[in-house]
Design an enzyme around this catalytic site. Structure first.
Site, PDB file in Angstrom:
ATOM      1  N   HIS A  18      24.860   3.398  -1.161  1.00 61.47           N
ATOM      2  CA  HIS A  18      24.988   1.952  -0.841  1.00 61.47           C
ATOM      3  C   HIS A  18      24.722   1.183  -2.125  1.00 61.47           C
ATOM      4  O   HIS A  18      23.585   1.070  -2.570  1.00 61.47           O
ATOM      5  CB  HIS A  18      23.981   1.536   0.242  1.00 61.47           C
ATOM      6  N   HIS A  20      26.004  -2.295  -4.733  1.00 59.26           N
ATOM      7  CA  HIS A  20      26.792  -3.498  -5.038  1.00 59.26           C
ATOM      8  C   HIS A  20      27.088  -3.521  -6.538  1.00 59.26           C
ATOM      9  O   HIS A  20      26.166  -3.580  -7.346  1.00 59.26           O
ATOM     10  CB  HIS A  20      26.022  -4.766  -4.653  1.00 59.26           C
ATOM     11  N   LEU A  21      28.374  -3.500  -6.881  1.00 57.53           N
ATOM     12  CA  LEU A  21      28.749  -3.549  -8.301  1.00 57.53           C
ATOM     13  C   LEU A  21      29.317  -4.904  -8.705  1.00 57.53           C
ATOM     14  O   LEU A  21      29.531  -5.153  -9.891  1.00 57.53           O
ATOM     15  CB  LEU A  21      29.769  -2.454  -8.626  1.00 57.53           C
ATOM     16  N   ARG A  22      29.607  -5.768  -7.716  1.00 58.02           N
ATOM     17  CA  ARG A  22      30.201  -7.094  -8.019  1.00 58.02           C
ATOM     18  C   ARG A  22      31.544  -6.944  -8.735  1.00 58.02           C
ATOM     19  O   ARG A  22      32.201  -5.942  -8.629  1.00 58.02           O
ATOM     20  CB  ARG A  22      29.232  -7.974  -8.841  1.00 58.02           C
ATOM     21  N   ASN A  46      31.479  -6.523  -0.373  1.00 56.23           N
ATOM     22  CA  ASN A  46      31.217  -7.949  -0.119  1.00 56.23           C
ATOM     23  C   ASN A  46      31.439  -8.810  -1.358  1.00 56.23           C
ATOM     24  O   ASN A  46      30.568  -9.537  -1.810  1.00 56.23           O
ATOM     25  CB  ASN A  46      29.802  -8.164   0.465  1.00 56.23           C
ATOM     26  N   LYS A 104      32.680  -1.036   6.332  1.00 54.66           N
ATOM     27  CA  LYS A 104      31.385  -1.710   6.342  1.00 54.66           C
ATOM     28  C   LYS A 104      31.369  -2.824   7.379  1.00 54.66           C
ATOM     29  O   LYS A 104      32.232  -3.701   7.365  1.00 54.66           O
ATOM     30  CB  LYS A 104      31.111  -2.290   4.938  1.00 54.66           C
ATOM     31  N   LEU A 224      17.711  -8.556   1.703  1.00 57.66           N
ATOM     32  CA  LEU A 224      17.961  -8.408   3.137  1.00 57.66           C
ATOM     33  C   LEU A 224      18.409  -6.992   3.434  1.00 57.66           C
ATOM     34  O   LEU A 224      19.244  -6.466   2.691  1.00 57.66           O
ATOM     35  CB  LEU A 224      19.019  -9.416   3.598  1.00 57.66           C
ATOM     36  N   ASP A 252      21.057   0.050  -2.489  1.00 61.74           N
ATOM     37  CA  ASP A 252      21.316  -1.368  -2.232  1.00 61.74           C
ATOM     38  C   ASP A 252      21.028  -2.189  -3.480  1.00 61.74           C
ATOM     39  O   ASP A 252      20.638  -3.353  -3.381  1.00 61.74           O
ATOM     40  CB  ASP A 252      20.514  -1.878  -1.028  1.00 61.74           C
ATOM     41  N   ALA A 268      19.503 -13.277  -1.895  1.00 60.80           N
ATOM     42  CA  ALA A 268      18.843 -12.029  -1.492  1.00 60.80           C
ATOM     43  C   ALA A 268      19.447 -10.880  -2.278  1.00 60.80           C
ATOM     44  O   ALA A 268      20.671 -10.764  -2.366  1.00 60.80           O
ATOM     45  CB  ALA A 268      19.059 -11.800  -0.001  1.00 60.80           C
TER      46      ALA A 268
END
Ligand code: NCD
Ligand code: ZN
Length: 352
Positions: A18, A20-22, A46, A104, A224, A252, A268
């Site tokens: 899990h 996030h690499l943006r 996301n 997701k 979060l 995360d 967050a």
């Protein structure tokens, strides 16, 4: 039984289930931090706008690879962002072609960039049934968004109100309850015998809600689902070090610039990619369970995702405390690196 105290340990190369690499400049800055230690990562969709279709996942994957050196062995595992308009056929094709490994589910409004998520779960029933048929995992952000539910209760309430009904309606669906933060979630996963697993983050193994709120507010620990009370953190550590194959690492790691964290309504997310493996070694060592680190970080995740473990290894060696740069410099601004609040002695060798 506690392990004897080793000062070096070699494990299969870990994966992050899990992450996030943006995109853009942030992607360029953070992707190498993960690729240095990890073999693969499940990439969260996301973005703004979100990665919804197979075509968007292919394009995002290309941007990730372009942000890494040409000879990288890192493999991004792409996910599709579930919306009420998601087409089951597109999802099935993306899975069949190896373009997307999971879907997701964000309840609408649950977290950063989740406005396009699901409000009416009946509308995604067809997609979930297709996924159950083809064996494609659903990654779930397990929090209700009802403003009347206390933020510290949102995960436990989600299990009863959303997760149990979904799993009852589509029992063959393979679900990853992501970034679990409560004893309730650990118990739920442990008591369910099939088709469910949970990821646990680095920071939720280390901080509780006092770290965020006691003695001054510390926005860099705000994420979060929000960290809960100490008894829950202890339950997470027990699950992580247990070796139980249903629990595995999903950091995360979620970078935000300090400017976006340190404001009246700050974002967050905790950025932990750079220090995760050293942090985990400290946590597992303190529990007397360094020998279980490999299962948690390198073996259980691939088993659930039905992939082989990485062939190569990393070696962690205990030495003088690491000098960790407190921030990662990016073209968008500084990103604070997760501070576990204790020295990190475990050095990772064979970094590329
Ligand atoms: C994540 C982000 O910043 O994208 N934030 C977070 O606090 N974990 C979104 C998420 O995974 O909830
Ligand atoms: Zn996340």
């Amino acid at each position: 039984m506690r392990d004897a105290a080793p000062t070096t340990i070699t494990i299969r190369r870990p994966d992050d289930w899990h992450l996030h690499l943006r995109d853009g400049e942030m992607l360029a800055a953070v992707a190498p931090e993960t690729a240095r230690h990890f073999g693969r990562a499940i990439i969260m969709p996301n973005l703004v706008p979100p990665v919804v279709t197979a075509a968007q996942a292919v394009a995002y994957r290309e941007r990730i690879m372009a942000a890494l050196p040409g000879d990288t062995r890192f493999e991004p595992l792409m996910t599709l962002y579930l919306t009420e308009d998601t087409d089951p056929a597109d999802v099935a094709a993306a899975f069949g072609e190896g373009i997307a490994r999971a879907v997701k589910l964000y309840p609408a409004g649950a977290t950063t960039n989740s406005a396009s998520g699901v409000a009416d779960f009946d509308k995604v029933r067809g997609v979930l049934e297709t996924m159950a048929e083809i064996g494609m995992p659903l990654c779930v952000h397990g929090e209700v968004t009802d403003s009347e539910i206390d933020i510290f209760d949102r995960e436990a309430v989600f299990i009863d109100r959303v997760l149990k009904p979904i799993r009852k309606a589509v029992p063959d669906l393979r679900v990853v309850m992501e970034h679990v933060t409560t004893q309730d979630a650990v118990d739920y996963v442990r008591d369910s015998h099939k088709n469910i697993a949970a990821t646990i983050t680095t920071h939720h193994l280390i901080i509780n809600r006092n770290h965020i709120l006691a003695g001054g507010i510390r926005p860099h620990y705000y994420c979060l689902p929000v960290a809960k009370r100490e008894a829950h953190r202890v339950a997470l550590v027990q699950a992580a070090v247990s070796g139980d194959r249903r629990f595995f690492l999903g950091t995360d790691s979620a970078p935000h610039t300090d400017a976006n964290k340190l404001m009246a309504c700050g974002c967050a997310g905790v950025f932990s990619a750079s220090v995760t493996m050293s942090c985990l070694a400290e946590v597992f060592e303190a529990a007397g369970k360094l020998s279980a680190l490999e299962a948690f970080a390198s073996l259980n995740g691939p088993k659930f995702y039905k992939m082989p473990a990485n062939e190569d290894t990393i070696t962690l060696t205990k030495g003088a405390p690491l000098e960790v740069a407190p921030v990662l410099k990016t073209a968008q601004g500084d990103v604070t690196v997760f501070d576990p609040g204790f020295p990190l002695h475990w050095h990772i060798q064979d970094e590329t």
